[in-house]
Design an enzyme around this catalytic site. Sequence first.
Site, PDB file in Angstrom:
ATOM      1  N   ASP A 283       0.816  -1.209   0.071  1.00  0.00           N
ATOM      2  CA  ASP A 283       0.006  -0.026   0.022  1.00  0.00           C
ATOM      3  C   ASP A 283       0.850   1.117  -0.027  1.00  0.00           C
ATOM      4  OD1 ASP A 283      -2.698   1.192   0.385  1.00  0.00           O
ATOM      5  OD2 ASP A 283      -1.994   1.873   2.492  1.00  0.00           O
ATOM      6  N   GLU A 325       0.897  -0.244  -4.891  1.00  0.00           N
ATOM      7  CA  GLU A 325      -0.132   0.542  -5.376  1.00  0.00           C
ATOM      8  C   GLU A 325       0.001   1.765  -5.322  1.00  0.00           C
ATOM      9  OE1 GLU A 325      -3.534   2.956  -3.763  1.00  0.00           O
ATOM     10  OE2 GLU A 325      -1.756   2.526  -2.568  1.00  0.00           O
TER      11      GLU A 325
END
Length: 648
Positions: A283, A325
């Site tokens: 992330d 991401e």
Amino acid sequence: MYDYLLHQEINSALLKFRIGKEEDDLSFYSRLIANGSTIQSLYHELYKQHPRAGTQFNLLIDTLAAAHKIRKPALKKTDVAKAEKGHWFLSNEITGMSLYVDQFCGSLSNLGDKLSYFDKLGVNFLHLMPLFESPAGESDGGYAVSDFRKINDRFGTLEDLIALQQKMNTAGMYLMTDFVMNHTSRLQEWAIKAKEGDPHYQEYFYMYDDRTMPDIFEQTMPDIFPETAPGSFTYVPECDKWVMTVFHNYQWDLNFSNPAVFVEMLNIILFYANLGMDVLRIDAPAFIWKEPGTTCQNLPKAHTLLRLLKQCVQVVSPGMALLGEAIVAPKEIMYYFGTGNYTAKECDFAYNATQMALQWDALATGDTRVMLAAQHELLKKPYGSSWITYTRCHDDIGLGYDDYMIQQASFNPYQHRKFLKDFYSGNTPGSTATGALFSVNPKTQDARISGTLASLCGLEKAISNNDEAAINTAINRIILMQACSFFIGGLPMLFYGDEVGYTNDYSYLSNPAKNYDNRWMHRPVIDWNKNNNIEMEGSSEQRIFKATQQLISLRKRLSMVADLSNLTWLTPYNIHVAGFLRQKEDQRLFCFFNFKNEVAFVDWQAVKEKGNPPIVLYDHWNQQEHLVGRDREFLIIEPYSFSLLEAK
């Protein structure tokens, strides 16, 4: 070049963890020796000047050896099987779905009972949104982790996750989960110790005694959530310090300039690898390295850190791929695949957020010229890496493609983006969309878009108006959007609920932990009675599910759709149509997508420009054969429809 000291450190770790001469131990040793000098070089690039660099590097090598020692034989066997396939994740036979476990079916144990549903649809890859413990009321959807090794109680237990992984493995399915790398919850163990005044753990974060450094950082750091979380630092009264909190005040940014932080987080990554993850979604990697005087995003050392991470993962769990991401500009995203000697050796996957947004652009305007203007950047993705392709995810839809791409289509960038925002928030006359603007910046008017695939495609409004023709049109839009993302190259990722046409879920408004964030409208709570309508002939659920099922089945049958860097854009001679060729040796698939609510006419010259002109084409979607006509004769595509034409 042989490095005696490095070799001695590796041998010391092997002895410490009793790694011997078994076949899998020898494979680990070979990988560690092969990658060792690169690991050391990347590590020194980041940490050579740090006073504890040597101690922490030794601990890094020990961490790799310890993780290998406890890796289960079944996972080591899977590593070998994946290695024999080469880049296993480029396959056209993998289709994914991203979901929140609690919203989808309540718990991990319940999810194990739903595997037949995915099998019926054709999905064989699951991305489970954040599973690990995060505090109620300040979890950011699970991205504020308070314990990286404990499953949140509302999902079940770690044993439940392991049982699910084993069930999925038996069923030939793949599993991905999130690794929240940039920050922790303020209630995580390290943060609590830092708050209590422990100087060792205060160095795990960006903590300062006064506002001097925070003010310097904030001169160049943009606000991520200007409406709900302005600023990038938060005062901590318990220790009388300021801590960096780029996203929310309860998410403390980790200081990766401290090698102890890297080693701690590597240990957690390898813990996830040893749970059996096939892909780990990292992330917010764009934020992991911070330097004053910069935006603290996409910095060169962020890429060095990711490359170091990739090298370490390859040593212990070579079958696990990494997804970065990074939702950044088209040119910037390419760096996350690696450059120079590290091309295709950084992140294995990235989200094709640009293509996703460009499809929404084309759907609103009926014009594909902006989409086509962006492709020269997207085609730079190196072989051996892949996209996650999608039309909708848990996040908002940003319009982050470059102004010059819009200008090439003869639009004014500011007015064009304003039109798109107004269109999808339902504020343009004639708009069929039911969405909302997210994170509006009052200074710049920048904003992103929330809403489910179905609601943004007009299904919510059509159902509300009981308009059968509009329902049909909305369903056609939904399937068009999915088809384009399925066949453009990469691993297609459905977002749960889209396979049956869920419209916006407004129940989040009554939940104080969610009502400030309208992205929850496109994160529905699944009603399995509604999903059972896939068995009801003619229902919207059945029509969308069946069409999605057919797309997945087709994709699995057509081997030229594997991501082999084999995408060529075509000249469709019609601004309403996007067209591209997927080719593998002598197999060719010509794909055309009509984004206009009018019949499109595509000159047959479009399929004659790339190599040997085909004579006969079979349309797999519409199940009809075409004889390729002369120039100035046309392939006819219905409104919001498409053709998948294989050369015979």
